[in-house]
Design a protein around this motif. Sequence first.
Motif, mmCIF file in Angstrom:
data_model
loop_
_atom_site.group_PDB
_atom_site.id
_atom_site.type_symbol
_atom_site.label_atom_id
_atom_site.label_comp_id
_atom_site.label_asym_id
_atom_site.label_seq_id
_atom_site.Cartn_x
_atom_site.Cartn_y
_atom_site.Cartn_z
ATOM 1 N N ALA A 7 0.803 -1.204 0.021
ATOM 2 C CA ALA A 7 -0.130 0.218 0.023
ATOM 3 C C ALA A 7 0.802 1.221 0.084
ATOM 4 O O ALA A 7 0.637 2.118 -0.704
ATOM 5 N N ARG A 53 2.294 1.564 -3.551
ATOM 6 C CA ARG A 53 1.325 2.164 -4.217
ATOM 7 C C ARG A 53 1.112 3.635 -4.094
ATOM 8 O O ARG A 53 0.723 4.412 -5.031
ATOM 9 N N PHE A 54 1.008 3.927 -2.773
ATOM 10 C CA PHE A 54 0.747 5.412 -2.459
ATOM 11 C C PHE A 54 1.771 6.403 -3.206
ATOM 12 O O PHE A 54 1.480 7.361 -3.695
ATOM 13 N N TRP A 55 3.093 5.961 -3.213
ATOM 14 C CA TRP A 55 4.140 6.709 -3.914
ATOM 15 C C TRP A 55 4.080 6.793 -5.198
ATOM 16 O O TRP A 55 4.328 7.607 -5.841
ATOM 17 N N VAL A 98 8.323 17.429 -0.188
ATOM 18 C CA VAL A 98 7.578 16.338 0.491
ATOM 19 C C VAL A 98 8.365 15.182 0.355
ATOM 20 O O VAL A 98 8.659 14.395 1.447
ATOM 21 N N LYS A 102 1.356 6.401 -6.748
ATOM 22 C CA LYS A 102 0.141 7.420 -7.139
ATOM 23 C C LYS A 102 0.683 8.915 -7.040
ATOM 24 O O LYS A 102 0.317 9.864 -7.899
ATOM 25 N N PHE A 103 1.588 9.075 -5.753
ATOM 26 C CA PHE A 103 2.076 10.445 -5.492
ATOM 27 C C PHE A 103 2.887 10.912 -7.220
ATOM 28 O O PHE A 103 2.605 12.006 -7.650
ATOM 29 N N ALA A 148 2.847 9.679 -9.990
ATOM 30 C CA ALA A 148 1.978 9.908 -11.087
ATOM 31 C C ALA A 148 1.276 11.262 -11.243
ATOM 32 O O ALA A 148 0.901 11.849 -12.432
ATOM 33 N N GLU A 149 0.601 11.613 -10.158
ATOM 34 C CA GLU A 149 -0.167 12.932 -10.024
ATOM 35 C C GLU A 149 0.925 14.129 -9.967
ATOM 36 O O GLU A 149 0.446 15.119 -10.753
#
Lengths: 219, 219
Positions: free
Chosen positions: A91, A94-96, A131, A98-99, A101-102
Amino acid sequence: MAEVKLLGLWYSPYSNRVEWALKLKGVEYEFIEQDLQNKSPLLLESNPIHKKIPVLIHNGKPICESTVIVEYIDETFEGPPILPKDPYDRAIARFWAKFFAEKGPAVGRSFFLKGEAQEKAKEEVYEMLKVVDNELKDKKFFVGDKFGFADIAANAAALWLGVLEEASGVVLVTSEMLPNFCAWRDQYINCSENKKYLPLRDELLAKLKARVQPAGAPK
Amino acid sequence: MAEVKLLGLWYSPYSNRVEWALKLKGVEYEFIEQDLQNKSPLLLESNPIHKKIPVLIHNGKPICESTVIVEYIDETFEGPPILPKDPYDRAIARFWAKFFAEKGPAVGRSFFLKGEAQEKAKEEVYEMLKVVDNELKDKKFFVGDKFGFADIAANAAALWLGVLEEASGVVLVTSEMLPNFCAWRDQYINCSENKKYLPLRDELLAKLKARVQPAGAPK
């Protein structure tokens, strides 16, 4: 035998993520370089929704979106794991992913746009890297003690950003501003293992130099 | 015993995805409603990067981003699977979840913004739904013949969009324009199984009515 094709651009960080995963797993593949100014029928029919690279075609079935493809490769082929095994670590990885990707596309916009849009993108890159710098304070990698999915997803921050700085003469990052990020980046791009997967710096620099208008050049 | 807390907003489609997954798996959890105007210390410390709901806290460890949380729940708890088993189907499900993550926020902007930004958002929603309408031409669900991850990720298009239309009096979608999408939506929101997981329409309508300025009201 499995037939694997990758529609990509050799100098794109999105393509690179997929190549990285394929090489790590030891999968043989045909790389089909695309011309985004003149999109091929194969690209348009393989990714009709976004019409973007990369697209992996495995046994005739297309898969789109770089991080989705990397997870597919991890789940489909034997070889070293890319995502961690533990669900919580997965998780966080995947969080990173997604980070990046955005937030990651601001890197390109910082160099390829002009004027107000460029300044806004530079600010976004700086906010993103603050960040990351904070996250990497006491860590070598994003998740646990192992290079993996999140680090591969961070490839543009690790290599492309610095090459674009050199290609354009515009400096966005210094080790005074972002010491932890810069230490992570140095280690990332100088690691002999990672060099097997990243494009050659000199070739990438030459390609991106031709695409970025040098600072101070007439407009 | 596992301790599961969810920091959310009952009327948020992002929270709803996570509640859906928890209920589907039969996981007991404490729902802690958040006040986004006055963010709680628990929210700020659990999601210091985005400071957003939803956050799942499992045995004291926070997980952020709704689709990341849903995958975590699927990998962590027993019960009916949410993602498909086959890696290709999983990739397609993740592709659509990413599509709705990227395109979906335009739904909210179409009703909560004003002027040019609102018109642009409406156009984005229409472009998104044209893609969805085309995709659902000969399909009941996004992946295979089973409701799952991609459909849960499409919850705002299925329920919130229509409720916001009714709450505001602004109609974005008609079955003449988007027949396949509308057929999918009718089936989605009227399915007795799904009703167990979605918020009650009347309660959602009352909440969103209070938040959306009705069309024709004095500005």
